[in-house]
Design a protein around this motif. Structure first.
Motif, PDB file in Angstrom:
ATOM      1  N   PHE A 362       1.021  -0.939  -0.004  1.00 13.78           N
ATOM      2  CA  PHE A 362       0.105   0.076  -0.005  1.00 13.78           C
ATOM      3  C   PHE A 362       0.951   1.106   0.203  1.00 13.78           C
ATOM      4  O   PHE A 362       1.657   1.529   0.866  1.00 13.78           O
ATOM      5  CB  PHE A 362      -1.108   0.089   1.225  1.00 13.78           C
ATOM      6  CG  PHE A 362      -1.873   1.058   1.284  1.00 13.78           C
ATOM      7  CD1 PHE A 362      -3.147   0.732   0.692  1.00 13.78           C
ATOM      8  CD2 PHE A 362      -1.756   2.223   1.919  1.00 13.78           C
ATOM      9  CE1 PHE A 362      -4.273   1.775   0.683  1.00 13.78           C
ATOM     10  CE2 PHE A 362      -2.658   3.293   1.691  1.00 13.78           C
ATOM     11  CZ  PHE A 362      -3.989   3.255   1.125  1.00 13.78           C
ATOM     12  N   GLN A 363       0.827   1.975  -0.947  1.00 13.67           N
ATOM     13  CA  GLN A 363       1.559   3.241  -1.351  1.00 13.67           C
ATOM     14  C   GLN A 363       0.655   4.307  -1.968  1.00 13.67           C
ATOM     15  O   GLN A 363       0.023   4.093  -2.574  1.00 13.67           O
ATOM     16  CB  GLN A 363       2.933   3.015  -2.304  1.00 13.67           C
ATOM     17  CG  GLN A 363       3.706   1.816  -1.726  1.00 13.67           C
ATOM     18  CD  GLN A 363       4.744   1.503  -2.734  1.00 13.67           C
ATOM     19  OE1 GLN A 363       4.703   1.951  -4.022  1.00 13.67           O
ATOM     20  NE2 GLN A 363       5.937   1.012  -2.386  1.00 13.67           N
ATOM     21  N   ARG A 364       1.053   5.664  -1.219  1.00 12.97           N
ATOM     22  CA  ARG A 364       0.418   6.736  -1.675  1.00 12.97           C
ATOM     23  C   ARG A 364       1.196   7.485  -2.737  1.00 12.97           C
ATOM     24  O   ARG A 364       2.399   7.122  -2.764  1.00 12.97           O
ATOM     25  CB  ARG A 364       0.023   7.500  -0.584  1.00 12.97           C
ATOM     26  CG  ARG A 364      -1.285   7.203   0.265  1.00 12.97           C
ATOM     27  CD  ARG A 364      -1.516   8.224   1.323  1.00 12.97           C
ATOM     28  NE  ARG A 364      -2.659   7.710   1.906  1.00 12.97           N
ATOM     29  CZ  ARG A 364      -2.718   7.147   3.319  1.00 12.97           C
ATOM     30  NH1 ARG A 364      -1.486   6.765   3.557  1.00 12.97           N
ATOM     31  NH2 ARG A 364      -3.760   6.836   3.717  1.00 12.97           N
ATOM     32  N   PRO A 365       0.658   8.226  -3.752  1.00  7.04           N
ATOM     33  CA  PRO A 365       1.536   8.966  -4.539  1.00  7.04           C
ATOM     34  C   PRO A 365       2.442  10.081  -3.659  1.00  7.04           C
ATOM     35  O   PRO A 365       2.060  10.324  -2.696  1.00  7.04           O
ATOM     36  CB  PRO A 365       0.484  10.020  -5.397  1.00  7.04           C
ATOM     37  CG  PRO A 365      -0.589   9.156  -5.439  1.00  7.04           C
ATOM     38  CD  PRO A 365      -0.790   8.321  -4.011  1.00  7.04           C
ATOM     39  N   ALA A 366       3.673  10.124  -4.244  1.00  5.50           N
ATOM     40  CA  ALA A 366       4.782  10.749  -3.598  1.00  5.50           C
ATOM     41  C   ALA A 366       4.513  12.120  -3.183  1.00  5.50           C
ATOM     42  O   ALA A 366       4.886  12.637  -1.965  1.00  5.50           O
ATOM     43  CB  ALA A 366       6.001  10.943  -4.486  1.00  5.50           C
ATOM     44  N   SER A 367       3.800  12.869  -3.943  1.00  4.76           N
ATOM     45  CA  SER A 367       3.098  14.366  -3.879  1.00  4.76           C
ATOM     46  C   SER A 367       2.155  14.340  -2.300  1.00  4.76           C
ATOM     47  O   SER A 367       2.247  15.065  -1.881  1.00  4.76           O
ATOM     48  CB  SER A 367       2.379  15.049  -4.945  1.00  4.76           C
ATOM     49  OG  SER A 367       1.379  13.956  -5.197  1.00  4.76           O
ATOM     50  N   GLU A 368       1.374  13.207  -2.260  1.00  2.00           N
ATOM     51  CA  GLU A 368       0.497  12.972  -1.047  1.00  2.00           C
ATOM     52  C   GLU A 368       1.227  12.657   0.043  1.00  2.00           C
ATOM     53  O   GLU A 368       0.874  13.524   0.996  1.00  2.00           O
ATOM     54  CB  GLU A 368      -0.786  12.112  -1.495  1.00  2.00           C
ATOM     55  CG  GLU A 368      -1.495  12.492  -2.495  1.00  2.00           C
ATOM     56  CD  GLU A 368      -2.528  11.592  -2.600  1.00  2.00           C
ATOM     57  OE1 GLU A 368      -2.975  10.692  -1.879  1.00  2.00           O
ATOM     58  OE2 GLU A 368      -3.496  11.580  -3.536  1.00  2.00           O
ATOM     59  N   ASP A 369       2.378  11.937  -0.157  1.00  2.00           N
ATOM     60  CA  ASP A 369       2.974  11.644   1.029  1.00  2.00           C
ATOM     61  C   ASP A 369       3.747  13.112   1.420  1.00  2.00           C
ATOM     62  O   ASP A 369       3.709  13.182   2.900  1.00  2.00           O
ATOM     63  CB  ASP A 369       4.168  10.472   0.626  1.00  2.00           C
ATOM     64  CG  ASP A 369       3.686   9.185   0.624  1.00  2.00           C
ATOM     65  OD1 ASP A 369       2.400   9.009   1.125  1.00  2.00           O
ATOM     66  OD2 ASP A 369       3.978   8.274   0.122  1.00  2.00           O
ATOM     67  N   ALA A 370       4.196  13.816   0.677  1.00  4.95           N
ATOM     68  CA  ALA A 370       4.911  14.919   1.151  1.00  4.95           C
ATOM     69  C   ALA A 370       3.921  15.929   1.712  1.00  4.95           C
ATOM     70  O   ALA A 370       4.444  16.594   2.794  1.00  4.95           O
ATOM     71  CB  ALA A 370       5.620  15.664  -0.158  1.00  4.95           C
ATOM     72  N   THR A 371       2.848  16.055   0.994  1.00  5.23           N
ATOM     73  CA  THR A 371       1.767  16.812   1.855  1.00  5.23           C
ATOM     74  C   THR A 371       1.368  16.378   3.106  1.00  5.23           C
ATOM     75  O   THR A 371       1.242  17.251   4.269  1.00  5.23           O
ATOM     76  CB  THR A 371       0.584  17.015   1.005  1.00  5.23           C
ATOM     77  OG1 THR A 371       0.882  17.344  -0.612  1.00  5.23           O
ATOM     78  CG2 THR A 371      -0.612  17.910   1.543  1.00  5.23           C
ATOM     79  N   ALA A 372       1.289  15.035   3.363  1.00  2.59           N
ATOM     80  CA  ALA A 372       0.940  14.630   4.638  1.00  2.59           C
ATOM     81  C   ALA A 372       2.073  14.937   5.648  1.00  2.59           C
ATOM     82  O   ALA A 372       1.683  15.313   6.882  1.00  2.59           O
ATOM     83  CB  ALA A 372       0.590  12.943   4.577  1.00  2.59           C
TER      84      ALA A 372
END
Length: 376
Positions: A362-372
């Motif tokens: 389970f992985q989220r897009p890199a941009s969303e991880d950075a925002t989180a």
């Protein structure tokens, strides 16, 4: 071009300072032990000055020695010549260090601490020979550390280049697999449309219009190896609209999607081949109503995606043929490229149908991880 390794000045002078303090304490203690009654030990200030010169002189020459070591590395094939050069450089290094020490002694003591009866030439020779082995070993240590740091830098650079080449190779393979998948998908869809052209022209026309929308969406995503599951499901719904136009009331589709999985990162067009095979082998051969179920859920650190049909199921040679078909072979190869051993692709028969399950991290897009992470 990557710059050559240079020792940080704070490290060099930090080590020189630590050694200077240690040598000062050592010299002072020795002075106390050898002092005669009625004669005080040597001034610790003078000893500190002398020992700081003793270690700061080679520290100031470190950049020069490192430059020489990088310009004349001791390599196989040139080893004897380079060792000879470094011996000459080491002698020059020892002369410079000895000159600094003699100068410091001249500042601290009258006559530099030399006995009046000893000629200056002999005194300088004695001082030079006293410090020669230390100076050569110091020079050799600096050259050795420079070589070690350079080799480590080169090794890291090679590993980085290998990793970049491996990444490019995987990306190239993924693009090849995706390019292989698109014509296969298009051919099968056009074949389905061709079966309706004479039997139901209006349905064929609707399928062509929906195929146009689907192709536009496909080209918009071209080059994207992975997309959010939400977008992948939107793509799948458009594909199923084409198939439902073909099968009309015979095909029912159910989605059971965990909302938590919608922003998960998944390979582009990972579900379409599974649904296509379910329709081809589970729905098309029968006249009875068909059901396709698409299910997604999160289990810990894994994302599970499952496509199930209510067809007759497959066994033996038919199941092996399905596993080696273009769509599923392509899917398996893409999963191996992206996740290695951290994925699972399973087939389950029984209960009146066939289920294909995919488990991936389970992985989220890199941009969303950075925002989180910024919000946290």
């Amino acid at each position: 071009m990557t710059s050559a390794w240079k020792p940080p000045a704070r490290w060099v002078f930090g080590v020189a300072t630590a050694l200077s303090l240690f040598s000062t304490l050592q010299a002072y203690r020795l002075s106390v032990l050898v002092s005669r009654p009625g004669m005080p030990p040597e001034s610790i200030v003078k000893l500190a000055f002398l020992n700081f010169v003793y270690w700061y002189a080679p520290a100031l020459l470190v950049p020069v020695v490192v430059s020489l070591a990088q310009r004349f590395p001791v390599e196989s094939g040139r080893r004897v010549r380079r060792l000879g050069l470094h011996l000459l450089f080491g002698i020059g290094f020892s002369m410079a260090c000895t000159a600094a020490i003699i100068g410091a002694r001249a500042v601290l003591w009258d006559g530099g601490g030399k006995m009046p009866s000893l000629p200056w030439f002999s005194y300088v020779q004695r001082q030079y020979l006293t410090y020669l082995d230390w100076a050569l070993m110091t020079y050799g240590a600096i050259v050795g550390l420079s070589h070690a740091a350079t080799y480590q830098q080169d090794s890291q650079r090679r590993k980085l280049k290998e990793a970049q080449l491996e990444t490019r190779l995987v990306e190239a393979r993924l693009k090849t697999l995706e390019a292989e998948l698109h014509p296969h998908f298009l051919f099968n869809t056009l074949h389905a449309i061709s079966t309706l052209v004479h039997r139901d022209p209006e349905a064929a026309d609707r399928m062509i219009s929906r195929l146009s929308d689907l192709l536009r969406l496909t080209f918009d995503r071209q080059g994207e190896g992975r997309v959010p599951l939400k977008e992948e499901l939107e793509f799948l719904e458009k594909y199923l609209e084409i198939e439902q136009t073909r099968f009309q009331d015979r095909l029912t589709v159910r989605f059971d999607v965990d909302p938590e999985t919608l922003d998960a990162d998944v390979p582009h067009m990972i579900l379409q081949p599974l649904v296509e095979n379910a329709i081809k082998h589970g729905i098309a051969p029968r006249s009875a109503d068909g059901l396709i179920e698409v299910r997604t859920l999160r289990e810990g650190d894994m994302l599970r995606m499952e496509v199930r049909d209510n067809g007759p199921g497959l066994t033996g040679g038919a199941l092996n043929a399905l596993r080696t078909g273009v769509g599923l072979s392509n899917t398996r190869a893409r999963l191996e490229c992206l996740y290695g051993v951290a994925h699972r692709l399973e087939f389950t028969t029984g209960h009146g149908g066939l289920a294909v399950r995919i488990d991936i991290p389970f992985q989220r897009p890199a941009s969303e991880d950075a925002t989180a992470s910024r919000v946290a």
